[in-house]
Enzyme design. Structure first.
Site, PDB file in Angstrom:
ATOM      1  N   HIS A  63      25.815  10.044  27.051  1.00 57.03           N
ATOM      2  CA  HIS A  63      26.099   8.606  27.088  1.00 57.03           C
ATOM      3  C   HIS A  63      27.286   8.252  27.983  1.00 57.03           C
ATOM      4  O   HIS A  63      27.552   7.062  28.227  1.00 57.03           O
ATOM      5  CB  HIS A  63      26.308   8.050  25.665  1.00 57.03           C
ATOM      6  CG  HIS A  63      27.584   8.478  25.008  1.00 57.03           C
ATOM      7  ND1 HIS A  63      27.766   9.730  24.461  1.00 57.03           N
ATOM      8  CD2 HIS A  63      28.751   7.810  24.791  1.00 57.03           C
ATOM      9  CE1 HIS A  63      28.969   9.820  23.934  1.00 57.03           C
ATOM     10  NE2 HIS A  63      29.590   8.664  24.123  1.00 57.03           N
ATOM     11  N   HIS A  64      28.007   9.264  28.491  1.00 54.37           N
ATOM     12  CA  HIS A  64      29.073   9.003  29.464  1.00 54.37           C
ATOM     13  C   HIS A  64      28.681   9.413  30.877  1.00 54.37           C
ATOM     14  O   HIS A  64      29.528   9.403  31.784  1.00 54.37           O
ATOM     15  CB  HIS A  64      30.362   9.724  29.057  1.00 54.37           C
ATOM     16  CG  HIS A  64      31.099   9.037  27.953  1.00 54.37           C
ATOM     17  ND1 HIS A  64      31.661   7.787  28.089  1.00 54.37           N
ATOM     18  CD2 HIS A  64      31.365   9.429  26.676  1.00 54.37           C
ATOM     19  CE1 HIS A  64      32.242   7.437  26.953  1.00 54.37           C
ATOM     20  NE2 HIS A  64      32.072   8.410  26.080  1.00 54.37           N
ATOM     21  N   HIS A  67      34.405  15.447  24.110  1.00 47.54           N
ATOM     22  CA  HIS A  67      33.658  15.025  22.910  1.00 47.54           C
ATOM     23  C   HIS A  67      32.167  14.846  23.184  1.00 47.54           C
ATOM     24  O   HIS A  67      31.342  14.989  22.268  1.00 47.54           O
ATOM     25  CB  HIS A  67      34.246  13.728  22.333  1.00 47.54           C
ATOM     26  CG  HIS A  67      33.784  12.478  23.017  1.00 47.54           C
ATOM     27  ND1 HIS A  67      34.413  11.974  24.140  1.00 47.54           N
ATOM     28  CD2 HIS A  67      32.750  11.625  22.765  1.00 47.54           C
ATOM     29  CE1 HIS A  67      33.810  10.866  24.525  1.00 47.54           C
ATOM     30  NE2 HIS A  67      32.791  10.626  23.711  1.00 47.54           N
ATOM     31  N   LYS A 119      33.766  13.470  18.578  1.00 47.03           N
ATOM     32  CA  LYS A 119      35.184  13.164  18.347  1.00 47.03           C
ATOM     33  C   LYS A 119      35.715  13.812  17.080  1.00 47.03           C
ATOM     34  O   LYS A 119      36.937  13.809  16.853  1.00 47.03           O
ATOM     35  CB  LYS A 119      35.389  11.646  18.297  1.00 47.03           C
ATOM     36  CG  LYS A 119      35.251  10.973  19.653  1.00 47.03           C
ATOM     37  CD  LYS A 119      35.549   9.484  19.580  1.00 47.03           C
ATOM     38  CE  LYS A 119      35.468   8.842  20.961  1.00 47.03           C
ATOM     39  NZ  LYS A 119      35.748   7.387  20.910  1.00 47.03           N
ATOM     40  N   HIS A 146      26.595   8.772  18.613  1.00 48.81           N
ATOM     41  CA  HIS A 146      26.948   9.024  20.014  1.00 48.81           C
ATOM     42  C   HIS A 146      28.359   9.602  20.171  1.00 48.81           C
ATOM     43  O   HIS A 146      28.610  10.359  21.102  1.00 48.81           O
ATOM     44  CB  HIS A 146      26.790   7.744  20.851  1.00 48.81           C
ATOM     45  CG  HIS A 146      27.771   6.665  20.548  1.00 48.81           C
ATOM     46  ND1 HIS A 146      27.652   5.814  19.473  1.00 48.81           N
ATOM     47  CD2 HIS A 146      28.916   6.281  21.193  1.00 48.81           C
ATOM     48  CE1 HIS A 146      28.649   4.951  19.464  1.00 48.81           C
ATOM     49  NE2 HIS A 146      29.433   5.220  20.492  1.00 48.81           N
ATOM     50  N   ASP A 147      29.262   9.267  19.273  1.00 47.81           N
ATOM     51  CA  ASP A 147      30.639   9.775  19.368  1.00 47.81           C
ATOM     52  C   ASP A 147      30.950  10.851  18.332  1.00 47.81           C
ATOM     53  O   ASP A 147      32.118  11.092  18.019  1.00 47.81           O
ATOM     54  CB  ASP A 147      31.646   8.627  19.206  1.00 47.81           C
ATOM     55  CG  ASP A 147      31.861   7.854  20.504  1.00 47.81           C
ATOM     56  OD1 ASP A 147      31.605   8.435  21.583  1.00 47.81           O
ATOM     57  OD2 ASP A 147      32.282   6.682  20.441  1.00 47.81           O
ATOM     58  N   ASP A 202      27.904   0.970  24.792  1.00 50.88           N
ATOM     59  CA  ASP A 202      29.197   1.598  24.504  1.00 50.88           C
ATOM     60  C   ASP A 202      30.306   0.979  25.344  1.00 50.88           C
ATOM     61  O   ASP A 202      31.369   0.613  24.825  1.00 50.88           O
ATOM     62  CB  ASP A 202      29.086   3.100  24.784  1.00 50.88           C
ATOM     63  CG  ASP A 202      30.301   3.877  24.300  1.00 50.88           C
ATOM     64  OD1 ASP A 202      30.814   3.543  23.209  1.00 50.88           O
ATOM     65  OD2 ASP A 202      30.725   4.816  24.993  1.00 50.88           O
TER      66      ASP A 202
END
Length: 416
Positions: free
Chosen positions: A333-334, A302, A277, A273-274, A362
């Site tokens: 996801h954000h 990101h 970054k 998910h990240d 998260d």
């Protein structure tokens, strides 16, 4: 059939691939059904030499082995398409009742079997035979119904593989009923094993899938090593996601969507998910203090970058379903349930389900763990943030599922 068994065992041992218990059971049952099919085909034509009790016993073993094979293959396909409940095994028991009933009926009716004289060969007919036919129609019919009812949520390759070998078995059954002297039953075990082996258990394909999963975990670990403030963020969020998915399997709202493949794909995609970054500058990613507005805008990039990285990196995977889920988790996801998230500002159920699940995991992990720029929040405050965000930041139905699992969430926190 012997070739399939030997090559499968050798390949899985060499490649250190976990074997499927149902396919292992099929490899044991199928040869016995073929063996006793051939044996009874001989004894039924030597009724004068073989006492009827012996003939009945051999036919009983043959019918039971065929029915066991039918039950095993249907359970195998159910496990592939939907998946058995691992958290509450009592839920699985009703699935076995039709099989147990058919086995009992076969035993009860074996003394009523008739040995008929055909033009080419003798053959058996009677109540136990009819039970075998009915068992095949019921079990494979149920699997076919699952495929049709859940076709929107199942991988196309699994649907095609399942339907194809059921159709072949169906044709064999029809021919066998119309022309009972043909004795095609010995073909069924081989067709079933070959179909399952090619479509589901081919070690080379499973090994490739395993490599893809390892590659995904490698990317996730690389991201976590760059962001030295996250600690075990990837492991914890993945465990929270898995917990929620297992709870969702028993919820009528989600039980069709959260099948075995979906659960595996989301679980394997959660650590990514990240991944965006990777493209975030170290001065921002590792900054010990609060980010400025300008730095925060760069950090927010990101999510979109993560989606792009997954599209470019995993575009040639054997599983397009996994790539799609991984992309949507990374990109969305954000996003917030009220549409005030980023990068696209989508809202409600326009946000993919797996991204909505990931969002809760998260945020909860972010506030419950110590970071270099702040201490961890008290556990009650962490759950309060999730509860307060229902309907604004998060999907309220998923929030309810998460809060109901509080005890298990806290247990997972302790494990990491």
């Amino acid at each position: 059939m012997a070739y399939i068994v030997v090559s499968y065992v050798k390949a899985t041992e060499k490649g250190k691939i976990t074997r499927n218990r149902w396919f292992d059971a099929l490899m044991v049952a199928a040869p016995w059904s073929v063996l006793f099919d051939g044996l009874t085909a001989w004894t039924v034509n030597h009724l004068a030499q073989i006492p009827r009790p012996v003939n009945n016993l051999l036919h009983l073993i043959f019918f039971l082995s065929m029915d066991v094979m039918i039950i095993i293959t249907s359970m195998y396909m159910y496990d592939q398409l939907v998946g058995f409940c691992k958290t509450n095994k009592k839920r699985n028991l009703p699935l076995f009742l039709p099989g147990v009933l058919s086995l009992v009926l076969i035993i009860a009716g074996i003394n009523r079997i008739e040995y008929l004289h055909g033009e080419i060969t003798n053959y058996s007919m009677g109540f136990s035979v009819y039970v075998c036919y009915a068992s095949l129609l019921f079990h494979y019919g149920a699997i076919l119904y699952l495929v049709i009812a859940r076709h929107r949520f199942l991988p196309k390759d699994k649907m095609l593989g399942t339907v194809s070998f059921i159709e072949i078995v169906g044709v064999i059954l029809v021919i066998q009923i119309i022309f009972p002297e043909v004795l095609l039953t010995s073909i069924c075990p081989t067709v079933l094993m070959l179909g399952i082996y090619i479509d589901f258990e081919n070690p080379s394909i499973r090994k490739l899938t395993q490599y893809n999963e390892e590659m995904a975990d490698g990317f996730a670990t690389m991201v976590e090593n760059r962001d030295n403030s996250t600690g075990g963020h990837i492991k914890r969020t993945r465990s929270y996601v898995n917990l929620m998915l297992h709870k969702m399997r028993h919820n009528k709202r989600y039980q069709d969507i959260v099948n075995k493949d979906y659960l595996i794909h989301v679980s394997n995609a959660a650590p990514l998910h990240d991944i965006g970054k990777i493209a975030t500058p170290d001065r921002i990613l590792q900054k010990p203090g609060k980010l400025t507005d300008e730095e925060y805008e760069i950090m927010k990039e990101h999510a979109a970058r993560g989606g792009e990285i997954i599209q470019n990196t995993f575009q040639n995977l054997e599983s397009p379903e996994f790539q799609k889920i991984a992309y949507e988790i990374a990109r969305y996801h954000h996003e917030k349930y009220n549409g005030k998230g980023y990068p696209d500002g989508i809202s409600g159920e326009r946000i993919p389900l797996h991204a909505r699940v990931m969002a809760i995991a998260d945020v909860f992990d972010a506030v419950s763990q110590k970071r270099c720029y702040r201490d961890a929040m008290p556990i009650d405050a962490c759950f309060a943030i999730i509860e307060k965000g229902a309907g604004t930041d998060f999907d309220p139905n998923l929030v309810s599922i998460f809060l109901e699992a509080r005890e298990e969430v806290e247990k997972l926190m302790g494990e990491f």
